[in-house]
Design a protein around this motif. Structure first.
Motif, mmCIF file in Angstrom:
data_model
loop_
_atom_site.group_PDB
_atom_site.id
_atom_site.type_symbol
_atom_site.label_atom_id
_atom_site.label_comp_id
_atom_site.label_asym_id
_atom_site.label_seq_id
_atom_site.Cartn_x
_atom_site.Cartn_y
_atom_site.Cartn_z
ATOM 1 N N PRO A 1 5.311 -4.976 -3.022
ATOM 2 C CA PRO A 1 5.124 -6.409 -3.055
ATOM 3 C C PRO A 1 3.876 -6.876 -2.909
ATOM 4 C CG PRO A 1 7.018 -5.585 -1.728
ATOM 5 C CD PRO A 1 6.259 -4.491 -2.213
ATOM 6 N N THR A 2 3.021 -6.240 -1.982
ATOM 7 C CA THR A 2 1.577 -6.544 -1.677
ATOM 8 C C THR A 2 0.801 -6.199 -2.876
ATOM 9 O OG1 THR A 2 1.951 -5.702 0.767
ATOM 10 C CG2 THR A 2 -0.216 -6.056 -0.089
ATOM 11 N N ALA B 1 8.754 0.058 -1.028
ATOM 12 C CA ALA B 1 9.190 -1.331 -0.594
ATOM 13 C C ALA B 1 8.037 -1.861 0.182
ATOM 14 C CB ALA B 1 10.321 -1.568 0.248
ATOM 15 N N ARG C 1 1.959 -9.403 -5.326
ATOM 16 C CA ARG C 1 1.349 -10.518 -4.635
ATOM 17 C C ARG C 1 0.047 -10.949 -4.834
ATOM 18 N NH1 ARG C 1 2.208 -10.239 0.659
ATOM 19 N NH2 ARG C 1 4.417 -9.634 0.173
#
Length: 80
Positions: A18-19, A14, A22
């Motif tokens: 996402p990093t 988690a 993105r």
């Protein structure tokens, strides 16, 4: 104990996933997922006591089948 291990896996995923998505770093994501899955497998193998493949044993078996050089050859290499 297994619940803690799975919780740690989920937290790491988690935080990192996402990093990478993105920033569109797909190559880094592939490398991360490869090492992440290897780490998950090794952690579960350690937890459950599974046999883990050891490539060094295969390498030593292959090297043991090679002919050993004579002492004369070793002496020549040492004198050079």
């Amino acid at each position: 104990m297994l619940a803690i291990l799975i919780f740690i896996f989920i937290v790491v995923l988690a935080l990192e996933l996402p990093t990478l998505l993105r920033q569109r770093r797909y190559h880094a994501l592939a490398v991360f997922l490869f090492f992440y899955l290897v780490g998950v497998y090794l952690a579960l193998a350690q937890f459950y006591g599974w046999n883990i493949y050891n490539p060094i044993e295969t390498l030593l078996t292959m090297l043991g089948a090679l002919p050993a050089p004579g002492m004369e050859a070793l002496a020549r290499w040492a004198c050079v």
